[in-house]
Design an enzyme around this catalytic site. Structure first.
Site, mmCIF file in Angstrom:
data_model
loop_
_atom_site.group_PDB
_atom_site.id
_atom_site.type_symbol
_atom_site.label_atom_id
_atom_site.label_comp_id
_atom_site.label_asym_id
_atom_site.label_seq_id
_atom_site.Cartn_x
_atom_site.Cartn_y
_atom_site.Cartn_z
ATOM 1 N N ARG A 143 0.849 -1.177 0.000
ATOM 2 C CA ARG A 143 0.000 0.000 0.000
ATOM 3 C C ARG A 143 0.890 1.233 0.000
ATOM 4 O O ARG A 143 1.712 1.404 0.902
ATOM 5 C CB ARG A 143 -0.863 -0.045 1.262
ATOM 6 C CG ARG A 143 -2.156 0.688 1.147
ATOM 7 C CD ARG A 143 -3.013 0.372 2.339
ATOM 8 N NE ARG A 143 -2.466 0.914 3.576
ATOM 9 C CZ ARG A 143 -3.210 1.303 4.589
ATOM 10 N NH1 ARG A 143 -4.514 1.212 4.515
ATOM 11 N NH2 ARG A 143 -2.680 1.760 5.691
ATOM 12 N N ASP A 181 4.818 -5.626 9.352
ATOM 13 C CA ASP A 181 5.956 -5.241 10.195
ATOM 14 C C ASP A 181 5.983 -6.033 11.493
ATOM 15 O O ASP A 181 7.045 -6.418 11.975
ATOM 16 C CB ASP A 181 5.911 -3.740 10.504
ATOM 17 C CG ASP A 181 6.350 -2.902 9.312
ATOM 18 O OD1 ASP A 181 7.035 -3.443 8.425
ATOM 19 O OD2 ASP A 181 5.983 -1.717 9.260
ATOM 20 N N ASP A 221 0.779 -2.305 12.020
ATOM 21 C CA ASP A 221 1.123 -2.794 10.678
ATOM 22 C C ASP A 221 1.405 -4.287 10.771
ATOM 23 O O ASP A 221 2.411 -4.708 11.360
ATOM 24 C CB ASP A 221 2.347 -2.029 10.149
ATOM 25 C CG ASP A 221 2.636 -2.387 8.710
ATOM 26 O OD1 ASP A 221 2.798 -3.597 8.413
ATOM 27 O OD2 ASP A 221 2.681 -1.492 7.859
ATOM 28 N N THR A 247 -0.809 7.618 -1.004
ATOM 29 C CA THR A 247 -2.116 7.511 -1.669
ATOM 30 C C THR A 247 -3.007 6.431 -1.055
ATOM 31 O O THR A 247 -4.221 6.419 -1.294
ATOM 32 C CB THR A 247 -1.942 7.157 -3.156
ATOM 33 O OG1 THR A 247 -1.365 5.838 -3.227
ATOM 34 C CG2 THR A 247 -1.027 8.137 -3.870
#
Ligand code: PRP
Ligand code: URA
Length: 216
Positions: A111, A210, A207, A115
């Site tokens: 991603r 991560d 995340d 944006t």
């Protein structure tokens, strides 16, 4: 006269206490990489139990130590697990233990942090994907952009029967997937409140990639 739109496939929230407890542990910022991975794998197995509830079985004759009779065995379309990289890999890796004959595909997407749109970088799918029931795995359904793009990649390759499996979803992401792919059923562990200004799920778990791979 307006043509009635087909209603979207159902969303199953597999909010079993075991799943919710393990998910709470995943959310905890103190939970380290090893435990996070283990929990994600365990939740994936429990989600697979729900997502694969409608697999077909056919009676086959078998002999127990006491009797010969018919017992249900898996039949119908063969299966494919398709992981959205990176984070979806942890789910597919766990699930392949349940369905060892399943073929595994990979769709690489990240991603864009500005944006929030998905950027595709890899795709490798089983050649016979059109003949298989496909279970797409990604722990996070946030804006829905990644899931929509991955499902489109699968459909472009001929896939016809697709379920999306996620651990955390938000209403925005679910609506986006349902609008783009109303035929795709979603199985998720829970539906969180929404997205923050950076497109992260809140309260969420951070995340996922991560936290699984220790990259932050
Ligand atoms: C995360 C997650 C989903 C995506 C969800 O991946 O695993 O693929 O974000 O967001 P969306 O619904 O708004 O598209 P990420 O892009 O962080 O890549 P990674 O798994 O490689 O870390
Ligand atoms: N991707 C993640 O890994 N986490 C989020 O909260 C949103 C997208």
């Amino acid at each position: 006269m307006t043509t009635p739109k087909s209603s979207p496939a159902k969303v199953t929230v597999a909010d079993h206490p075991l799943i919710l407890h393990k998910l709470s542990l995943m959310r905890d910022v103190q939970t380290g990489v090893k435990e996070f991975r283990e929990l994600a794998g365990e939740i994936s197995l429990l989600l697979a139990y729900e997502a694969m509830r409608d697999l077909e079985t056919t009676p086959e004759t078998l002999t127990t130590p006491l009797q010969t009779t018919e017992f249900p065995m898996l039949s119908g379309k063969k299966l494919a697990l398709v992981a959205i990289l990176r984070a979806g890999l942890i789910m597919a890796d766990a699930m392949v233990r349940l369905v060892p004959a399943a073929k595994v595909g990979h769709i690489g997407l990240y991603r864009d942090p500005e944006t929030l749109k998905p950027v595709a970088y890899y795709s490798k799918l089983p050649q016979d994907i059109a003949e298989r029931r496909v279970f797409v795995t990604d722990p996070m359904l946030a804006t829905g952009g990644s899931a929509v793009a991955a499902i489109q990649t699968l459909k472009d390759a001929g896939a016809q029967s697709i379920k999306l499996m996620t651990i955390l979803s938000v209403p925005e992401g679910i609506a986006v997937v349902q609008a783009a792919h109303p035929d795709v059923e979603i199985v998720t562990a829970t539906i969180d409140v929404g997205l923050n200004d950076h497109g992260y799920i809140v309260p969420g778990l951070g995340d996922a990639g991560d936290r699984i791979y220790g990259t932050k």
